[in-house]
Design an enzyme around this catalytic site. Structure first.
Site, PDB file in Angstrom:
ATOM      1  N   CYS A 122      -8.669   1.083  -2.583  1.00  0.00           N
ATOM      2  CA  CYS A 122      -8.777   2.293  -1.759  1.00  0.00           C
ATOM      3  C   CYS A 122      -9.530   1.984  -0.459  1.00  0.00           C
ATOM      4  O   CYS A 122      -9.055   1.175   0.335  1.00  0.00           O
ATOM      5  CB  CYS A 122      -9.413   3.425  -2.565  1.00  0.00           C
ATOM      6  SG  CYS A 122      -9.175   5.059  -1.825  1.00  0.00           S
ATOM      7  N   HIS A 142      -5.347   3.818  -6.886  1.00  0.00           N
ATOM      8  CA  HIS A 142      -6.401   3.541  -7.866  1.00  0.00           C
ATOM      9  C   HIS A 142      -5.765   3.003  -9.144  1.00  0.00           C
ATOM     10  O   HIS A 142      -5.264   3.802  -9.951  1.00  0.00           O
ATOM     11  CB  HIS A 142      -7.197   4.813  -8.155  1.00  0.00           C
ATOM     12  CG  HIS A 142      -8.105   5.196  -7.043  1.00  0.00           C
ATOM     13  ND1 HIS A 142      -9.381   4.703  -6.922  1.00  0.00           N
ATOM     14  CD2 HIS A 142      -7.898   5.976  -5.959  1.00  0.00           C
ATOM     15  CE1 HIS A 142      -9.935   5.180  -5.829  1.00  0.00           C
ATOM     16  NE2 HIS A 142      -9.048   5.957  -5.218  1.00  0.00           N
ATOM     17  N   GLU A 187      -7.102   1.981 -11.750  1.00  0.00           N
ATOM     18  CA  GLU A 187      -7.833   2.474 -12.926  1.00  0.00           C
ATOM     19  C   GLU A 187      -7.423   3.895 -13.301  1.00  0.00           C
ATOM     20  O   GLU A 187      -7.780   4.394 -14.357  1.00  0.00           O
ATOM     21  CB  GLU A 187      -9.346   2.374 -12.684  1.00  0.00           C
ATOM     22  CG  GLU A 187      -9.954   3.407 -11.742  1.00  0.00           C
ATOM     23  CD  GLU A 187      -9.816   3.071 -10.257  1.00  0.00           C
ATOM     24  OE1 GLU A 187      -8.977   2.224  -9.896  1.00  0.00           O
ATOM     25  OE2 GLU A 187     -10.554   3.681  -9.458  1.00  0.00           O
TER      26      GLU A 187
END
Lengths: 256, 193
Positions: free
Chosen positions: B77, B175, B177
């Site tokens: 990011c 992202h 994750e």
């Protein structure tokens, strides 16, 4: 193309989901983590946890829950309910929440929105707004819709955007619980007033309501609770139908 | 293998740690220059705002350290954006690893972009074994234009870079994750590079 989001909302009290669920194969229907995992597997794009407990232990219980959810989930989630300071938000974000929703506290102290977006960035500040049409004007309400204010919805959305909100969660109290569809006319108008994403909430009862709120209401995301919890609408089927309606949607069994 | 996440107060790092944990990796969160320099893998996370992020990096000498690293580095990011020369956000100078300027999305689209978008990728490196045109979760107002270093792209008011690679430096705008199975696969690929 950016896809429209389907967001189940879980009401939390003392670390447990409040409303019952009738998922089969879910041994503990009250455990928010198990429920959240289930929704993730089914293709939910995001989750919202709204804490409605009012005990003294609340903060710690909620922080613990956020940590357990973050450990189990690999999609984004928002936490709201009684967040009234940067310190409150920091604990939840540190424990793995992606976004914080503020509602009444932001109306009482609008500077809170500025403080939160400065401290953590706009992307994690969701301003939740409950409103109801009175004499032809949409008016903002507080405390889960119990307390009316003199603030007009159209003024408030513009103000929260300027103050640094990254997203708006708009619940129409007139539509909430009716299962007759979202407040699409109001939603479409909000989209002309601000340039941040808007989540539609209140009124979901059938799959075509979701298609309508994306098409007519121009919503970026749609949130619902009971229709998902009671299995009246199943997310994989809903998404398949939305895709057939040419709505940009993330289909997880093809592209997980 | 020793994996570190650079600690400079960047947003939701807990979820990244959990995602790595699910892959069997205990990543240490640190701002210690020696620990970072000596790690096998370095993850440079990011969420928040460019000006204060660069200030925090400078305070710990991390702005000097990161470009000198030789092991695989993954910017996520804002972490990806800061690998570039500069960003329009606060007219900030970045780390200068990828020669491009990060710019803001136009008003013709909602800003920030928030949600799942289709990612078209190179099928190599970080994207090995990941389905083509997969969905990844993005939240951002500024973007990296298409450059020779682009290894994956998406479309929001036009095509732009959602992944870049130069030598040992990798950057992803989304992202991983928070991007379900495809995101987890990408993190696993990074650990194996």
């Amino acid at each position: 193309m950016l896809t429209k989001r389907i967001i189940p909302c879980l009401d939390i009290k003392d670390g447990r989901t409040v409303k019952g669920v009738n998922f089969v194969n879910l041994r503990d229907a009250g455990d928010p983590v198990a429920l959240a995992k289930r929704y993730t597997t089914e293709g939910a794009d995001e989750l919202v946890f709204l804490d409605i407990s009012a005990t003294e232990q609340k903060r710690k219980t909620l922080a613990d829950l956020v940590l357990r959810v973050a450990a189990a989930l690999d999609i984004p989630f928002t936490v709201g309910g009684g967040v009234s300071s940067v310190a409150d938000a920091k604990i939840l974000l540190r424990n793995g929440a992606d976004k914080i929703a503020v509602n009444s506290a932001a109306v009482r102290t609008p500077e809170l929105i500025n403080e939160l977006s400065t401290a953590f960035g706009s992307q994690c500040v969701v301003v939740a707004i409950d409103a109801k049409k009175i004499d032809g004007r949409w008016m903002v309400h507080l405390v889960g819709g119990k307390v009316p204010t003199q603030i007009e919805l159209k003024d408030w959305v513009k103000e929260v955007e300027i103050r640094g909100a990254g997203e708006i969660l708009f619940t129409s109290m007139d539509h909430d619980g009716t299962k007759n569809g979202f407040a699409n006319q109001a939603l479409a108008e909000l989209s002309t007033l601000v340039n941040i994403p808007i989540i539609a909430s209140g009124g979901a009862g059938a799959t075509n309501h979701f298609a309508d709120t994306f098409k007519l209401g121009k919503a970026d995301a749609a949130l619902a609770a009971s229709v998902f919890h009671y299995g009246e609408i199943k997310i994989p089927e809903l998404k398949k139908i939305l895709k057939q309606e040419n709505i940009a949607i993330r289909i997880t069994d093809e592209n997980s | 293998m020793n994996t570190v996440i650079i600690d400079y107060d960047a947003g939701n790092v807990k979820s990244l740690q959990f995602a790595l944990e699910r892959l069997g990796v205990e990543a240490v969160l640190t701002d210690d220059i020696e620990l970072i320099a000596g790690a096998d893998r370095v993850i440079f996370p990011g969420q928040g705002e460019a000006v204060s992020a660069m200030k925090k990096l400078k305070k710990h000498g991390l702005d000097q350290l990161i470009p000198s690293l030789k092991q695989p580095v993954l910017g996520i990011c804002l972490g990806m954006q800061l690998l570039c020369d500069e960003t329009e956000e606060g007219q900030t100078k970045g780390l200068g690893i990828v020669p491009t300027k990060v710019v803001k999305f136009p008003d013709s689209v909602k800003v920030p972009q928030m949600g799942w978008n289709i990612v078209t990728h190179s099928n190599t490196g970080l994207f090995q074994g990941i389905q083509q045109d997969c969905y990844m979760y993005l939240v951002h107002s500024y973007f990296v234009p298409i450059e020779p270093e682009t290894s994956a792209k998406s479309n929001y008011a036009g095509e732009y870079s959602v992944a870049i690679n130069k030598n040992n430096f990798y950057g992803v705008q989304f992202h991983p994750e928070k991007s379900s199975k495809a995101g987890s696969q990408l993190l696993e690929n990074f650990l194996k590079i």
